[in-house]
Enzyme design. Sequence first.
Site, PDB file in Angstrom:
ATOM      1  N   CYS A   1      11.381 -48.819  -7.038  1.00  8.15           N
ATOM      2  CA  CYS A   1      11.487 -48.403  -8.439  1.00  8.15           C
ATOM      3  C   CYS A   1      12.608 -49.185  -9.126  1.00  8.15           C
ATOM      4  O   CYS A   1      13.660 -49.420  -8.532  1.00  8.15           O
ATOM      5  CB  CYS A   1      11.774 -46.909  -8.516  1.00  8.15           C
ATOM      6  SG  CYS A   1      11.776 -46.299 -10.223  1.00  8.15           S
TER       7      CYS A   1
ATOM      8  N   CYS B   1      18.086 -43.693 -10.500  1.00  8.15           N
ATOM      9  CA  CYS B   1      18.415 -42.270 -10.287  1.00  8.15           C
ATOM     10  C   CYS B   1      19.133 -42.152  -8.942  1.00  8.15           C
ATOM     11  O   CYS B   1      18.571 -42.471  -7.894  1.00  8.15           O
ATOM     12  CB  CYS B   1      17.149 -41.433 -10.283  1.00  8.15           C
ATOM     13  SG  CYS B   1      16.102 -41.732 -11.720  1.00  8.15           S
TER      14      CYS B   1
ATOM     15  N   CYS C   1      17.776 -40.531  -5.658  1.00  6.87           N
ATOM     16  CA  CYS C   1      16.417 -40.868  -5.234  1.00  6.87           C
ATOM     17  C   CYS C   1      16.387 -41.973  -4.184  1.00  6.87           C
ATOM     18  O   CYS C   1      16.992 -43.031  -4.354  1.00  6.87           O
ATOM     19  CB  CYS C   1      15.604 -41.297  -6.452  1.00  6.87           C
ATOM     20  SG  CYS C   1      13.890 -41.684  -6.042  1.00  6.87           S
TER      21      CYS C   1
ATOM     22  N   CYS D   1      -0.386 -32.721  -6.245  1.00  3.87           N
ATOM     23  CA  CYS D   1       0.569 -33.379  -7.136  1.00  3.87           C
ATOM     24  C   CYS D   1       0.544 -34.877  -6.849  1.00  3.87           C
ATOM     25  O   CYS D   1       0.917 -35.311  -5.756  1.00  3.87           O
ATOM     26  CB  CYS D   1       1.970 -32.830  -6.892  1.00  3.87           C
ATOM     27  SG  CYS D   1       2.042 -31.028  -7.011  1.00  3.87           S
TER      28      CYS D   1
ATOM     29  N   CYS E   1      -1.821 -32.064 -10.765  1.00  2.00           N
ATOM     30  CA  CYS E   1      -0.617 -32.344 -11.543  1.00  2.00           C
ATOM     31  C   CYS E   1      -0.260 -33.810 -11.323  1.00  2.00           C
ATOM     32  O   CYS E   1      -0.338 -34.306 -10.203  1.00  2.00           O
ATOM     33  CB  CYS E   1       0.542 -31.449 -11.087  1.00  2.00           C
ATOM     34  SG  CYS E   1       2.079 -31.705 -12.013  1.00  2.00           S
TER      35      CYS E   1
ATOM     36  N   CYS F   1       5.300 -29.001 -15.981  1.00  2.00           N
ATOM     37  CA  CYS F   1       6.022 -28.690 -14.746  1.00  2.00           C
ATOM     38  C   CYS F   1       7.330 -29.453 -14.825  1.00  2.00           C
ATOM     39  O   CYS F   1       7.329 -30.685 -14.878  1.00  2.00           O
ATOM     40  CB  CYS F   1       5.201 -29.133 -13.539  1.00  2.00           C
ATOM     41  SG  CYS F   1       6.072 -28.941 -11.959  1.00  2.00           S
TER      42      CYS F   1
ATOM     43  N   ARG G   1       9.258 -22.647  -8.076  1.00  2.00           N
ATOM     44  CA  ARG G   1       8.842 -23.305  -6.828  1.00  2.00           C
ATOM     45  C   ARG G   1      10.051 -23.766  -6.037  1.00  2.00           C
ATOM     46  O   ARG G   1      10.944 -24.423  -6.583  1.00  2.00           O
ATOM     47  CB  ARG G   1       7.965 -24.516  -7.167  1.00  2.00           C
ATOM     48  CG  ARG G   1       7.388 -25.228  -5.967  1.00  2.00           C
ATOM     49  CD  ARG G   1       6.550 -26.430  -6.393  1.00  2.00           C
ATOM     50  NE  ARG G   1       5.614 -26.102  -7.438  1.00  2.00           N
ATOM     51  CZ  ARG G   1       4.970 -26.996  -8.190  1.00  2.00           C
ATOM     52  NH1 ARG G   1       5.163 -28.281  -7.990  1.00  2.00           N
ATOM     53  NH2 ARG G   1       4.139 -26.617  -9.127  1.00  2.00           N
TER      54      ARG G   1
HETATM   55  S1  SF4 Z   1      13.333 -40.427  -9.567  1.00  2.00           S
HETATM   56 FE1  SF4 Z   1      13.159 -42.223  -8.189  1.00  2.00          FE
HETATM   57  S2  SF4 Z   1      11.049 -42.996  -8.425  1.00  2.00           S
HETATM   58 FE2  SF4 Z   1      11.481 -41.588 -10.198  1.00  2.00          FE
HETATM   59  S3  SF4 Z   1      12.273 -42.951 -11.849  1.00  2.00           S
HETATM   60 FE3  SF4 Z   1      14.077 -42.225 -10.714  1.00  2.00          FE
HETATM   61  S4  SF4 Z   1      14.458 -43.814  -9.129  1.00  2.00           S
HETATM   62 FE4  SF4 Z   1      12.357 -44.111  -9.882  1.00  2.00          FE
END
Ligand code: SF4
Length: 418
Positions: free
Chosen positions: A65, A69, A72, A109, A142, A202, A272
């Site tokens: 990605c 974040c 993540c 999901c 979802c 959600c 959840r």
């Molecule tokens: S949560 Fe993870 S997969 Fe989703 S946008 Fe952020 S870095 Fe990318």
Amino acid sequence: MDLLDTLTAKGLRGEVPTREEALAVLATTDDELLDVVAAAGKVRRRWFGRRVKLNYLVNLKSGLCPEDCSYCSQRLGSKAEILKYTWLKPDQAADAARAGVAGGAKRVCLVASGRGPTDRDIDRVTDTMAAIRDADPEVEICVCLGLLSDNQAERLKAAGADAYNHNLNTSEGTYGTITSTHTYADRVDTVQKAHGAGLSACSGLIAGMGESDEDLVDVVFALRELGSDSVPVNFLIPFEGTPLAKEWNLTPQRCLRILAMVRFVNPDTEVRIAGGREVHLRSMQPLGLHIANSIFLGDYLTSEGQAGQTDLDMIKDAGFDVEGAGEATLPRHRADVAEAAQTAGGCGSGASACGSAAPASVSASASACGSGGGCGPCGGHAHAAPEAAAPESADDELRGDLVKVRRRGAGTRLAPNA
Ligand code: SF4
């Protein structure tokens, strides 16, 4: 305890507590914990009986990605040794979904890493939903693809999606400390786009990233104000190779208090227990079922959960029932309000809720995804945690041994865990 009597009475009426009452739940002691669970359990049973909704994650595209974040494992620069693959073909995704449905899941999901989908990606997901519905016409779907552009929510709705997941994750005030590549307002905008297109919203949170009690209360009231129909509560999975790898801030008791606070603020909303259930609640998972009415079955996006059969056994042993395909999840009055809001093209399904007690700031900007294990529950704060008070009873020990990278199911040759 006056507090719990008040919260129970309000919850049974579908009323939202004050912000001070929500904060007080987080400040209860271990001696009071079972009373807190019992009070939240009364509210849970009032609106959801003893049903547990099972949801099944299919990671359509894993890792790589461009977003950062910090919680993540799929983020830009992540060193976590997760599975990385590009889009599953529709029949591959349908095979994984079928395993989840056969295991008892009512909702599938479909999640893909990334900032947001291209129009070509919407086509791919449209084909995938058709393949899933060929086998299971009634299954709820979802979709979680990150930030939506104009008309993409409408296209997903027209293609048969029931819901769209996009977590707020944390308070507006701390959002900038966990992600720099998109904003809280971006996330709010996507939830509103999804809701406005008639998709069930959600949207949930991640606890354990160094946030304060006030941050948790802020984001939970913001979710109520947004009209989220289901609120996934993720407990940070501190993946090695991510900035939050050392953030082991949660205890089972703290997790139960957080779940109870979420339940009191969202008495008639699906709550959840999402990613991190096994890692942080551990042997206390069954107590969580007295508060939440929904869990993920089996594995998460990039980490493994306990065996799907163990989930089913736990539900049965604790005296709960798996919610059937023909049973409504939300209470009728919530479903009516949600439908009305969708027809009107606006947000705010929170029946008695929208706004009630707290001035949740659902203002502005963010991008992400975030269902069960991946685009939501896997990570932590990149930059320094805000003045975050260390939780009163944080584990001192780093328990990286509890985090198991997913090596089976979607994107592998091994059978899914369901
Ligand atoms: S949560 Fe993870 S997969 Fe989703 S946008 Fe952020 S870095 Fe990318």
